[in-house]
Design a protein around this motif. Structure first.
Motif, PDB file in Angstrom:
ATOM      1  N   SER A  48       0.822  -1.211   0.000  1.00 55.21           N
ATOM      2  CA  SER A  48       0.000   0.000   0.000  1.00 55.21           C
ATOM      3  C   SER A  48       0.857   1.262   0.000  1.00 55.21           C
ATOM      4  N   GLY A  49       2.120   1.145  -0.333  1.00 51.97           N
ATOM      5  CA  GLY A  49       3.025   2.290  -0.289  1.00 51.97           C
ATOM      6  C   GLY A  49       2.705   3.358  -1.322  1.00 51.97           C
ATOM      7  N   ALA A  50       2.176   2.987  -2.469  1.00 57.76           N
ATOM      8  CA  ALA A  50       1.867   3.971  -3.498  1.00 57.76           C
ATOM      9  C   ALA A  50       0.724   4.884  -3.084  1.00 57.76           C
ATOM     10  N   ALA A  51      -0.167   4.400  -2.243  1.00 59.96           N
ATOM     11  CA  ALA A  51      -1.300   5.209  -1.807  1.00 59.96           C
ATOM     12  C   ALA A  51      -0.936   6.132  -0.649  1.00 59.96           C
ATOM     13  N   SER A  52       0.184   5.898  -0.012  1.00 60.11           N
ATOM     14  CA  SER A  52       0.597   6.702   1.137  1.00 60.11           C
ATOM     15  C   SER A  52       1.090   8.075   0.690  1.00 60.11           C
ATOM     16  N   ARG A  53       0.710   9.110   1.417  1.00 62.49           N
ATOM     17  CA  ARG A  53       1.145  10.467   1.102  1.00 62.49           C
ATOM     18  C   ARG A  53       2.371  10.870   1.925  1.00 62.49           C
ATOM     19  N   ASP A  54       2.852  10.013   2.798  1.00 64.68           N
ATOM     20  CA  ASP A  54       4.027  10.314   3.603  1.00 64.68           C
ATOM     21  C   ASP A  54       5.277  10.194   2.737  1.00 64.68           C
ATOM     22  N   PRO A  55       6.226  11.133   2.890  1.00 65.55           N
ATOM     23  CA  PRO A  55       7.449  11.029   2.098  1.00 65.55           C
ATOM     24  C   PRO A  55       8.318   9.867   2.581  1.00 65.55           C
ATOM     25  N   ALA A  56       9.123   9.351   1.691  1.00 65.17           N
ATOM     26  CA  ALA A  56      10.021   8.261   2.045  1.00 65.17           C
ATOM     27  C   ALA A  56      11.156   8.787   2.918  1.00 65.17           C
ATOM     28  N   LEU A  57      11.580   7.970   3.846  1.00 68.97           N
ATOM     29  CA  LEU A  57      12.697   8.347   4.704  1.00 68.97           C
ATOM     30  C   LEU A  57      14.000   8.009   3.994  1.00 68.97           C
ATOM     31  N   GLY A  58      15.005   8.833   4.203  1.00 72.76           N
ATOM     32  CA  GLY A  58      16.291   8.581   3.572  1.00 72.76           C
ATOM     33  C   GLY A  58      16.987   9.888   3.257  1.00 72.76           C
ATOM     34  N   LEU A  59      17.594   9.978   2.091  1.00 76.45           N
ATOM     35  CA  LEU A  59      18.314  11.178   1.682  1.00 76.45           C
ATOM     36  C   LEU A  59      17.358  12.319   1.384  1.00 76.45           C
ATOM     37  N   ASP A  60      17.812  13.535   1.678  1.00 78.74           N
ATOM     38  CA  ASP A  60      17.027  14.685   1.251  1.00 78.74           C
ATOM     39  C   ASP A  60      17.260  14.907  -0.242  1.00 78.74           C
ATOM     40  N   GLY A  61      16.505  15.796  -0.835  1.00 79.79           N
ATOM     41  CA  GLY A  61      16.554  15.996  -2.271  1.00 79.79           C
ATOM     42  C   GLY A  61      17.909  16.451  -2.784  1.00 79.79           C
ATOM     43  N   ARG A  62      18.545  17.370  -2.082  1.00 84.85           N
ATOM     44  CA  ARG A  62      19.844  17.888  -2.539  1.00 84.85           C
ATOM     45  C   ARG A  62      20.923  16.813  -2.521  1.00 84.85           C
ATOM     46  N   ALA A  63      20.972  16.049  -1.460  1.00 88.22           N
ATOM     47  CA  ALA A  63      21.992  15.000  -1.355  1.00 88.22           C
ATOM     48  C   ALA A  63      21.760  13.909  -2.399  1.00 88.22           C
ATOM     49  N   ALA A  64      20.515  13.562  -2.633  1.00 87.47           N
ATOM     50  CA  ALA A  64      20.210  12.545  -3.629  1.00 87.47           C
ATOM     51  C   ALA A  64      20.575  13.034  -5.028  1.00 87.47           C
ATOM     52  N   ARG A  65      20.274  14.309  -5.318  1.00 84.21           N
ATOM     53  CA  ARG A  65      20.593  14.873  -6.630  1.00 84.21           C
ATOM     54  C   ARG A  65      22.113  14.922  -6.832  1.00 84.21           C
ATOM     55  N   ALA A  66      22.856  15.292  -5.797  1.00 84.80           N
ATOM     56  CA  ALA A  66      24.315  15.338  -5.893  1.00 84.80           C
ATOM     57  C   ALA A  66      24.886  13.942  -6.126  1.00 84.80           C
ATOM     58  N   ALA A  67      24.326  12.940  -5.466  1.00 84.09           N
ATOM     59  CA  ALA A  67      24.803  11.571  -5.657  1.00 84.09           C
ATOM     60  C   ALA A  67      24.547  11.113  -7.090  1.00 84.09           C
ATOM     61  N   ILE A  68      23.388  11.437  -7.628  1.00 84.02           N
ATOM     62  CA  ILE A  68      23.072  11.048  -9.003  1.00 84.02           C
ATOM     63  C   ILE A  68      23.988  11.772  -9.985  1.00 84.02           C
TER      64      ILE A  68
END
Length: 89
Positions: A48-68
């Motif tokens: 049921s994860g697709a229906a959840s409106r809670d954000p995923a825990l983990g990297l913030d957007g800036r850190a994830a973008r820098a890693a990519i």
């Protein structure tokens, strides 16, 4: 004696040929892909994860973008020096 042999031969041929008339396809078709579907379902962490409106825990957007970006740039520039497998003596 000869008629007994003919009877047994006909009976043996009928016994060997009868299983060829039985259709097993509906039984197999009913379960076709069941193993694949069950393996796929076992890999889903939260159905049921697709229906959840809670954000995923983990990297913030800036850190994830820098890693990519770093990952993508690692393929753009060639490595300098000898390969890691070669040892200079």
């Amino acid at each position: 004696m000869r008629t007994t042999f003919k009877r047994w031969a006909v009976l043996a041929l009928l016994a060997c040929g009868a299983p060829g008339c039985v259709s097993t396809t509906p039984d197999w078709d009913a379960r076709f892909g069941a193993a694949t579907r069950s393996n796929l379902a076992a890999q889903v962490l939260d159905p049921s994860g697709a229906a959840s409106r809670d954000p995923a825990l983990g990297l913030d957007g800036r850190a994830a973008r820098a890693a990519i970006d770093n990952y993508q740039r690692s393929f753009a520039r060639p490595e300098l020096g000898p390969p890691a497998a070669m040892v200079d003596q």
